[in-house]
Scaffold this active site. Structure first.
Site, short mmCIF file in Angstrom:
data_model
loop_
_atom_site.label_atom_id
_atom_site.label_comp_id
_atom_site.label_asym_id
_atom_site.label_seq_id
_atom_site.Cartn_x
_atom_site.Cartn_y
_atom_site.Cartn_z
N LYS A 244 0.85 -1.19 0.00
CA LYS A 244 0.00 0.00 0.00
C LYS A 244 0.89 1.24 0.00
O LYS A 244 1.46 1.62 1.02
CB LYS A 244 -0.92 0.02 1.23
CG LYS A 244 -2.06 1.01 1.02
CD LYS A 244 -2.58 1.63 2.27
CE LYS A 244 -1.68 2.65 2.85
NZ LYS A 244 -1.40 3.83 1.98
N GLU B 21 10.82 16.82 14.25
CA GLU B 21 11.25 16.45 12.89
C GLU B 21 10.60 17.40 11.88
O GLU B 21 9.40 17.33 11.63
CB GLU B 21 10.83 15.01 12.58
CG GLU B 21 11.33 14.54 11.23
CD GLU B 21 10.83 13.16 10.82
OE1 GLU B 21 9.69 12.80 11.15
OE2 GLU B 21 11.60 12.46 10.14
P1 NAD Z 1 2.75 8.70 7.30
O1 NAD Z 1 2.91 8.01 8.62
O2 NAD Z 1 1.80 9.81 7.21
O3 NAD Z 1 2.26 7.64 6.19
C1 NAD Z 1 3.00 6.48 5.91
C2 NAD Z 1 2.06 5.44 5.31
O4 NAD Z 1 1.10 5.04 6.30
C3 NAD Z 1 1.24 5.92 4.12
O5 NAD Z 1 1.16 4.89 3.17
C4 NAD Z 1 -0.12 6.19 4.74
O6 NAD Z 1 -1.18 6.11 3.81
C5 NAD Z 1 -0.21 5.07 5.76
N1 NAD Z 1 -1.17 5.30 6.83
C6 NAD Z 1 -1.81 6.44 7.19
N2 NAD Z 1 -2.60 6.21 8.26
C7 NAD Z 1 -2.45 4.91 8.58
C8 NAD Z 1 -2.98 4.08 9.63
N3 NAD Z 1 -3.82 4.55 10.54
N4 NAD Z 1 -2.59 2.79 9.67
C9 NAD Z 1 -1.71 2.29 8.76
N5 NAD Z 1 -1.18 3.02 7.77
C10 NAD Z 1 -1.55 4.31 7.68
O7 NAD Z 1 4.20 9.09 6.85
P2 NAD Z 1 4.62 9.96 5.57
O8 NAD Z 1 4.22 11.37 5.87
O9 NAD Z 1 4.15 9.29 4.32
O10 NAD Z 1 6.22 9.82 5.59
C11 NAD Z 1 7.04 10.67 6.31
C12 NAD Z 1 7.46 10.04 7.62
O11 NAD Z 1 8.04 8.75 7.39
C13 NAD Z 1 8.55 10.84 8.32
O12 NAD Z 1 8.31 10.88 9.70
C14 NAD Z 1 9.81 10.04 8.03
O13 NAD Z 1 10.85 10.25 8.94
C15 NAD Z 1 9.29 8.64 8.06
N6 NAD Z 1 10.17 7.73 7.31
C16 NAD Z 1 10.91 6.80 8.01
C17 NAD Z 1 11.78 5.97 7.34
C18 NAD Z 1 12.59 4.93 8.09
O14 NAD Z 1 13.05 4.01 7.45
N7 NAD Z 1 12.77 5.04 9.38
C19 NAD Z 1 11.91 6.06 5.96
C20 NAD Z 1 11.14 6.99 5.27
C21 NAD Z 1 10.27 7.82 5.97
#
Ligand code: NAD
Length: 467
Positions: free
Chosen positions: A168, A371
Site C-alpha cells: 500500500k 522532525e
Molecule cells: P505517514 O505516517 O503519514 O504515512 C505512511 C504510510 O502510512 C502511508 O502509506 C499512509 O497512507 C499510511 N497510513 C496512514 N494512516 C495509517 C494508519 N492509521 N494505519 C496504517 N497506515 C496508515 O508518513 P509519511 O508522511 O508518508 O512519511 C514521512 C514520515 O516517514 C517521516 O516521519 C519520516 O521520517 C518517516 N520515514 C521513516 C523511514 C525509516 O526508514 N525510518 C523512511 C522513510 C520515511
C-alpha cells in the site's frame, strides 16, 4: 480505465473510484489511478492468502530467480521509472535515478541470500536445529519520500522468505509502485504480489485484518503508534521504521570546507524529506561562524526548481500537507532563531520553500526538537560536549546521528555514547542492504535489511530431537 491499474490476484484491475496524482513542482494533475476500496483490499488479501501455500513451497532458489527477473525488468524500464518518480515525488532526476538503481540493488541483494538451517546442538542427548518458516501474507505500508526504495526494502525479503505481499503506497506517490507491480504481474504467480491504493484510509484496514500475518511499516511516529495499537488484537508481527531527528555533532578540529559540503548534502537531499537526513547540527563555538557561513554559501548555490529540469539540485516539498507543515515550522523557527539564509516560501507554482539555515537557536525550539522533514536546518552552538550528548539523548528520536572530527578514535568514542540505531563518523546517510537498519526509541521497532531484516519476515522454529 485510468492510466494505472491495481494488481490483484495476477490481474490488472480498476476500481469504481479514482484518485488524482499531482506533480508537486507544478501542482498539475499528472495521472489518475484507481482508488482502492475495502472490497478490493479484501480481494488482494484473499489472493495473497490463496497464493501462499504454493509460493512458500517453491524452492528458495526459484523464488530468488523470479526476484532477479523483477530486478531485470526494473533495469530495463529504469528511464521511465526515474521520470515517473521525479514527476510524482518532486526529487531531482539524478536523485530519482539513484533511488531506482538502489532499489534494484536491494532486489538483487535479497535474491542472493539464503535462509539456511542452523545446527545449534548435536550431542549424545539431542540434535537441535533452527529453521525459519514464512509467516503468510505481509502488508507493506510505504511513505511518500522514497516510494520505490522503501517498497523494495520490503517486497524482496518478504517474497524470498516465502511470504506473499499486499503493498500500500502513500496516496501522493502511488505511480512508481503501480508501474513496478505491472512489471511484476508477468513474473510472479497470481496473488504473490498485490497492490492497493488509498487516501490514507486503508492502512488501518490492512493492519487490523486477521489474514495479514505481518505489517512492515515505514512512516511517521504518529502513524507507527496507530499501527502498533491496531495490530495488537491479532498479535501481528510488526516492523516499524519511523521518523528521526538526526543530530550532527561537529567537533572543533574538523576541516570546515569538507564538512560543510557533506553536512549540507545530508541535510538537504530530497529537500530534507529523509528519515535519516541531518535535522539539527551542534557546532563547537570556535568554528560556529565559519561553518555557518560555509553552509549559507551552499544554500545560496543550490538550484531550487522543478526536479525534471537538468541542473536542479533541490526540488519542491512532496505534497501540500507537508508544504503547509514546513511553512508552520519556518514561521516558528524565525521567532526562535535568526535566518542566516532563505526563510521564505517561493512565489511560484509548486510547493517550493527556499533552503533555509537558522542560526542562534537552542534546544527547546520546535525546529531543533521536532522532525521538520523539509529544507530548514537549525545550527546550535555548543561549548561542552558532554552536555550536548545528554541533550541529544534526551530526544524521543533515535534513528541516526553523526560525529565529525579529524580524530576518528575520539569521534568513535563519542558515537558509542549517542543512543541511535546508526551513528556515522565523518559521514551521514550511508546505507547498504547488507547492514541492518533500524531506529532506537520512538524511531522504530525491529530492523530491516541484512540477515536480521530478512529474519523478521520469518517465524523462527526450533526442532529439538531427543536421541
Ligand atoms: P505517514 O505516517 O503519514 O504515512 C505512511 C504510510 O502510512 C502511508 O502509506 C499512509 O497512507 C499510511 N497510513 C496512514 N494512516 C495509517 C494508519 N492509521 N494505519 C496504517 N497506515 C496508515 O508518513 P509519511 O508522511 O508518508 O512519511 C514521512 C514520515 O516517514 C517521516 O516521519 C519520516 O521520517 C518517516 N520515514 C521513516 C523511514 C525509516 O526508514 N525510518 C523512511 C522513510 C520515511
Amino acid at each position: 480505465m485510468t492510466d494505472y491499474q491495481l494488481l490483484i490476484d495476477g490481474e490488472l484491475v480498476d476500481s469504481p473510484q479514482t484518485m488524482e496524482v499531482v506533480n508537486p513542482a507544478t501542482e498539475e494533475i499528472i495521472a489518475k489511478c484507481p482508488r482502492g476500496t475495502k472490497e478490493l483490499a479484501d480481494k488482494a488479501i484473499a489472493a495473497a492468502k490463496k497464493a501462499f501455500p504454493a509460493w512458500s513451497k517453491k524452492p528458495l532458489k526459484e523464488r530468488a530467480a523470479l526476484l532477479n527477473k523483477l530486478a531485470d525488468a526494473m533495469d530495463e524500464h529504469s528511464g521511465e521509472l526515474t521520470a515517473t518518480l521525479t514527476r510524482e515525488q518532486g526529487k531531482p532526476l539524478a536523485e530519482a535515478e539513484q533511488e531506482i538503481q538502489f532499489a534494484i540493488i536491494f532486489v538483487r541483494y535479497f535474491a542472493a541470500q539464503d535462509i539456511p538451517v542452523k545446527h545449534l546442538k548435536d550431542d549424545e542427548n539431542c540434535r537441535i536445529e533452527e529453521h525459519h518458516l514464512p509467516l503468510g501474507v505481509v502488508g507493506g505500508i510505504i511513505p511518500w519520500n522514497f516510494p520505490v526504495l522503501v517498497m523494495m526494502a520490503k517486497l524482496p525479503p518478504a517474497l524470498l522468505a516465502g511470504n506473499t505481499i499486499v503493498l500500500k503506497p502513500s496516496p501522493t506517490t502511488p505511480l512508481g509502485s503501480l508501474r513496478i507491480c505491472e512489471l511484476a504481474k508477468d513474473i510472479f504467480p497470481a496473488g504473490v504480489v498485490n497492490i492497493i491504493t488509498d487516501q490514507n484510509d486503508l492502512g488501518s484496514y490492512l493492519t487490523q485484518h486477521p489474514d495479514v500475518a505481518k505489517i512492515s511499516f515505514t512512516g511517521s511516529v504518529a502513524t507507527g503508534k496507530k499501527v502498533m495499537e491496531s495490530t495488537a488484537a491479532t498479535l501481528k508481527r510488526i516492523t516499524l521504521e519511523l521518523g528521526g531527528n538526526d543530530p550532527g555533532i561537529i567537533l572543533d578540529d574538523v576541516n570546515v570546507d569538507e564538512v560543510a559540503q557533506k553536512v549540507f548534502a545530508a541535510a538537504f537531499v530530497n529537500c530534507g524529506q529523509v528519515c535519516l537526513a541531518l535535522k539539527r547540527i551542534y557546532i563547537h563555538e570556535s568554528i560556529y561562524e565559519e561553518l555557518c557561513n560555509k553552509l549559507v554559501e551552499h544554500a545560496k548555490a543550490a538550484i531550487v526548481d522543478d526536479g525534471s529540469l537538468q541542473g536542479t539540485t533541490i526540488g519542491p516539498l512532496q505534497n501540500k500537507n507537508q508544504y503547509e507543515k514546513v511553512q508552520a515550522f519556518l514561521e516558528q523557527a524565525k521567532r526562535d532563531g535568526n535566518v542566516a539564509t532563505g526563510g521564505e516560501v517561493m512565489e511560484r507554482a509548486g510547493f517550493f520553500i527556499q533552503p533555509t539555515i537558522i542560526r542562534d537557536i537552542e534546544d527547546g525550539a520546535q525546529i531543533v526538537d521536532e522532525e521538520q522533514f523539509g529544507p530548514i536546518l537549525p545550527l546550535v552552538k555548543y561549548k561542552n560536549l558532554d552536555e550536548v550528548i545528554d541533550r541529544i539523548n534526551a530526544s524521543e528520536y533515535g534513528l541516526g546521528a553523526s560525529v565529525w572530527s579529524s580524530d576518528v578514535d575520539k569521534a568513535q568514542d563519542i558515537a558509542k555514547r549517542v543512543v541511535a540505531g546508526t551513528v556515522w563518523v565523518n559521514q551521514h546517510f550511508a546505507m547498504s542492504p547488507d547492514v541492518p537498519f533500524g531506529g532506537a526509541k520512538s524511531s522504530g521497532i525491529g530492523v530491516e535489511f541484512a540477515e536480521e531484516g530478512l529474519a523478521e519476515y520469518t517465524q523462527r522454529q526450533i526442532i529439538n530431537v531427543a536421541k
